[in-house]
Design a protein around this motif. Sequence first.
Motif, PDB file in Angstrom:
ATOM      1  N   LEU A  74       0.827  -1.209   0.000  1.00  0.00           N
ATOM      2  CA  LEU A  74       0.000   0.000   0.000  1.00  0.00           C
ATOM      3  C   LEU A  74       0.861   1.258   0.000  1.00  0.00           C
ATOM      4  O   LEU A  74       0.551   2.238  -0.687  1.00  0.00           O
ATOM      5  CB  LEU A  74      -0.931   0.005   1.218  1.00  0.00           C
ATOM      6  N   LEU A  77       2.034   1.817  -3.469  1.00  0.00           N
ATOM      7  CA  LEU A  77       1.005   2.387  -4.326  1.00  0.00           C
ATOM      8  C   LEU A  77       0.820   3.876  -4.011  1.00  0.00           C
ATOM      9  O   LEU A  77       0.827   4.729  -4.909  1.00  0.00           O
ATOM     10  CB  LEU A  77      -0.307   1.622  -4.110  1.00  0.00           C
ATOM     11  N   THR A  81       1.991   6.976  -6.487  1.00  0.00           N
ATOM     12  CA  THR A  81       0.984   7.905  -7.000  1.00  0.00           C
ATOM     13  C   THR A  81       1.291   9.338  -6.580  1.00  0.00           C
ATOM     14  O   THR A  81       1.232  10.264  -7.398  1.00  0.00           O
ATOM     15  CB  THR A  81      -0.408   7.509  -6.485  1.00  0.00           C
ATOM     16  N   GLN A  84       4.106  10.740  -8.605  1.00  0.00           N
ATOM     17  CA  GLN A  84       3.645  11.081  -9.961  1.00  0.00           C
ATOM     18  C   GLN A  84       2.890  12.408  -9.957  1.00  0.00           C
ATOM     19  O   GLN A  84       3.115  13.263 -10.812  1.00  0.00           O
ATOM     20  CB  GLN A  84       2.717   9.977 -10.479  1.00  0.00           C
ATOM     21  N   LEU A  85       1.993  12.559  -8.969  1.00  0.00           N
ATOM     22  CA  LEU A  85       1.174  13.779  -8.915  1.00  0.00           C
ATOM     23  C   LEU A  85       2.049  15.007  -8.682  1.00  0.00           C
ATOM     24  O   LEU A  85       1.899  16.033  -9.348  1.00  0.00           O
ATOM     25  CB  LEU A  85       0.114  13.662  -7.818  1.00  0.00           C
ATOM     26  N   GLU A  88       4.003  15.734 -11.861  1.00  0.00           N
ATOM     27  CA  GLU A  88       3.171  16.391 -12.879  1.00  0.00           C
ATOM     28  C   GLU A  88       2.987  17.861 -12.547  1.00  0.00           C
ATOM     29  O   GLU A  88       3.094  18.740 -13.413  1.00  0.00           O
ATOM     30  CB  GLU A  88       1.797  15.708 -12.949  1.00  0.00           C
ATOM     31  N   ARG A  92       4.329  21.149 -14.725  1.00  0.00           N
ATOM     32  CA  ARG A  92       3.464  22.207 -15.231  1.00  0.00           C
ATOM     33  C   ARG A  92       3.894  23.577 -14.703  1.00  0.00           C
ATOM     34  O   ARG A  92       3.233  24.578 -14.939  1.00  0.00           O
ATOM     35  CB  ARG A  92       2.003  21.918 -14.851  1.00  0.00           C
TER      36      ARG A  92
ATOM     37  N   ASP B  28       1.430  26.573   4.036  1.00  0.00           N
ATOM     38  CA  ASP B  28       2.582  26.009   4.743  1.00  0.00           C
ATOM     39  C   ASP B  28       2.203  25.640   6.167  1.00  0.00           C
ATOM     40  O   ASP B  28       2.590  24.593   6.682  1.00  0.00           O
ATOM     41  CB  ASP B  28       3.736  27.021   4.769  1.00  0.00           C
ATOM     42  N   SER B 181      -7.887  19.354 -14.439  1.00  0.00           N
ATOM     43  CA  SER B 181      -7.540  18.338 -15.434  1.00  0.00           C
ATOM     44  C   SER B 181      -7.100  17.100 -14.667  1.00  0.00           C
ATOM     45  O   SER B 181      -5.938  16.971 -14.312  1.00  0.00           O
ATOM     46  CB  SER B 181      -6.405  18.839 -16.324  1.00  0.00           C
ATOM     47  N   SER B 183      -5.538  13.994 -13.354  1.00  0.00           N
ATOM     48  CA  SER B 183      -4.381  13.291 -13.892  1.00  0.00           C
ATOM     49  C   SER B 183      -4.686  11.804 -13.997  1.00  0.00           C
ATOM     50  O   SER B 183      -5.460  11.242 -13.221  1.00  0.00           O
ATOM     51  CB  SER B 183      -3.196  13.536 -12.957  1.00  0.00           C
ATOM     52  N   GLY B 184      -4.074  11.152 -15.003  1.00  0.00           N
ATOM     53  CA  GLY B 184      -4.283   9.722 -15.192  1.00  0.00           C
ATOM     54  C   GLY B 184      -3.869   8.932 -13.977  1.00  0.00           C
ATOM     55  O   GLY B 184      -4.496   7.922 -13.636  1.00  0.00           O
ATOM     56  N   THR B 185      -2.810   9.399 -13.292  1.00  0.00           N
ATOM     57  CA  THR B 185      -2.322   8.689 -12.118  1.00  0.00           C
ATOM     58  C   THR B 185      -3.375   8.674 -11.024  1.00  0.00           C
ATOM     59  O   THR B 185      -3.622   7.655 -10.386  1.00  0.00           O
ATOM     60  CB  THR B 185      -1.056   9.378 -11.586  1.00  0.00           C
ATOM     61  N   LEU B 186      -4.016   9.846 -10.814  1.00  0.00           N
ATOM     62  CA  LEU B 186      -5.023   9.939  -9.767  1.00  0.00           C
ATOM     63  C   LEU B 186      -6.211   9.042 -10.096  1.00  0.00           C
ATOM     64  O   LEU B 186      -6.742   8.337  -9.236  1.00  0.00           O
ATOM     65  CB  LEU B 186      -5.478  11.398  -9.625  1.00  0.00           C
ATOM     66  N   LEU B 189      -5.322   5.518  -9.263  1.00  0.00           N
ATOM     67  CA  LEU B 189      -5.384   5.257  -7.825  1.00  0.00           C
ATOM     68  C   LEU B 189      -6.836   5.142  -7.377  1.00  0.00           C
ATOM     69  O   LEU B 189      -7.183   4.280  -6.569  1.00  0.00           O
ATOM     70  CB  LEU B 189      -4.673   6.375  -7.053  1.00  0.00           C
ATOM     71  N   VAL B 192      -8.031   1.710  -8.247  1.00  0.00           N
ATOM     72  CA  VAL B 192      -7.387   0.548  -7.623  1.00  0.00           C
ATOM     73  C   VAL B 192      -7.576   0.533  -6.110  1.00  0.00           C
ATOM     74  O   VAL B 192      -7.836  -0.506  -5.508  1.00  0.00           O
ATOM     75  CB  VAL B 192      -5.880   0.551  -7.961  1.00  0.00           C
ATOM     76  N   LEU B 193      -7.471   1.725  -5.484  1.00  0.00           N
ATOM     77  CA  LEU B 193      -7.399   1.760  -4.021  1.00  0.00           C
ATOM     78  C   LEU B 193      -8.727   1.509  -3.308  1.00  0.00           C
ATOM     79  O   LEU B 193      -8.741   0.807  -2.288  1.00  0.00           O
ATOM     80  CB  LEU B 193      -6.775   3.087  -3.569  1.00  0.00           C
ATOM     81  N   VAL B 196      -9.594  -1.929  -1.691  1.00  0.00           N
ATOM     82  CA  VAL B 196      -8.726  -2.231  -0.559  1.00  0.00           C
ATOM     83  C   VAL B 196      -9.075  -1.327   0.627  1.00  0.00           C
ATOM     84  O   VAL B 196      -9.184  -1.779   1.773  1.00  0.00           O
ATOM     85  CB  VAL B 196      -7.250  -2.031  -0.961  1.00  0.00           C
ATOM     86  N   TYR B 203     -12.679  -3.341   8.259  1.00  0.00           N
ATOM     87  CA  TYR B 203     -11.851  -4.121   9.187  1.00  0.00           C
ATOM     88  C   TYR B 203     -11.598  -3.341  10.471  1.00  0.00           C
ATOM     89  O   TYR B 203     -11.698  -3.873  11.580  1.00  0.00           O
ATOM     90  CB  TYR B 203     -10.534  -4.457   8.481  1.00  0.00           C
TER      91      TYR B 203
END
Lengths: 96, 311
Positions: A74, A77, A81, A84-85, A88, A92, B28, B181, B183-186, B189, B192-193, B196, B203
Motif C-alpha cells: 500500500l 502504491l 501515486t 507522480q502527482l 506532474e 506544469r 505552509d 484536469s 491526472s491519469g495517475t489519480l 489510484l 485501484v485503491l 482495498v 476491518y
Amino acid sequence: MSLLLDLFTIVAVSSGLFFFLAGTVGFLRFPDTLTRLHALTKADNLGLGLIVLGLLPRCPDLVSALKLVAIWALVQLGGATASQLIAEFARRGGGR
Amino acid sequence: MSLVVDLFMVLLILTSAVWTVLARDRRDAVIAFIVLGLQLSLVWMRLMAVDVALTEAAVGGGATGLVLLRACARLQPVEAEGRLPGLRAQIAAGLLCAGVGVALAAVILAPAAPAPSLAPAVAAHMDEVGLKNPVTVVLLAYRALDTLLEKVVLVLGLIGVWALAPDLFWGGRPASLRAASPSGTLTFLARVLPPVGVLIGVYLVWNGADHPGGTFQGGTVLAAMWLLVMMAGLGELPETRALRLRRLVAVGPALFIAVGLAGFWMADGFLSYPPEYAKPIIVAVEVALALSIAVILGLMVAGPAAKEPER
C-alpha cells in the motif's frame, strides 16, 4: 537457527535504514523536485521493503506477515501515486 | 536509549508546532499541522495508546488537514483582496489562543497526585460487556453519553458548514472536488485503491470491538476512499438536499439515541445495555456510527452547497 534469523533481521533492517538515510540525504541535497522525488522513492521502496523483509521472521503467524507485506504494497502504491502527482505538478511549473 | 528517542521526538514535535504557528503562508502552516498530527500519532504509539494513535493519524492528520487545505483554497480570493482581520482582532485571537495554551499547560503540568484513574475499575468489569478492547468498552459502555454527544456535535458541525451556503444554493451540490484536469495517475489510484480501502475501513470498525480500531478510524478511511473517487472525477458529489444522504448522516446518532432510550425499559436507564445483548448492540451502533462519520467527514471536506439545486 534462531541466531541465523536474528542475523538476517539485523542485516535486512539495517540495510533498510541505510536506504532511508540515503533517501533523506538525497531529499535534502538534490537540486530539483524530480531528483528529490527519485531519492524519496528509494526510501519507500527499498528501505521499507527491506525493513518488512527483516521483520517477517519475527511474525507470530502467517496473517501478521501478510499484513506487513500488505502495508508495504500500500505504501508503494500511495508513494508512487503521490510522486507522480507532485512530478506532474512540478512539470506544469507549479513547483519552486 | 529510549530517552534519546523520546527527547528527539519531543524536539521534532516542538519544531513542527512552532513552524505551524510561525509559517507566513497559510498553506505552509496547514502542511506543518498535518506533519504535527502524524508525529503526535507516533508519540501515542510509543505510549502504547494504539487507538488514540490511529485516531490522531486519521482525523488529526488526515481529515482535519484536508478540511483546512480546502479552507485555505476558499480563503485565497479573500486574501487577494486584502480583506484581512484588523490588528485588534489578530491580537485578541492571539491572546485567546495563548490563554487556552497556558490553561492547558497548567492542568497538565500540575496534575493531582495521585492522578485520578478509573482504569482498574474498567479492567475489573470488562467481562460484563463482552468486548476485549478496553477503549471501546469505555467509549460505548461506560462513557457512552460522551461518545453520543461527540457524534451529535459532528452533525451540528456539518449543519454549520452547510449553513454557509447562500439561500439560492441551499440543498444544491457542493463545489466539485474534481481537479481541473484530472491526472491519469489519480484516476488509476481512484480505481485501484477503494476496494482495498473500504476493506480496511470495515476491518477497523469490526476489529474495534476486541482490538485497536473503531468507528472514527474506520469511518475516516471510508470517507477518504469516497473523496478519492470524487477528486478523480469518477463520481459526482450528491446534492445536499438528497434524502438518502441526509438519512445516512443521521442514522448513526439516531440509532445511538434509540438504543439509549431503549435502555430505560430493557436495562437500568438511558444508554445502559442488557448485559446479554451488550456486544451485538455495541457492534450495531458502531457500524451505523462509522457510516455516518464517513458521510459527514466527506461532506465537511466538500463544503457548503455551491450550485443551485436542480429542479
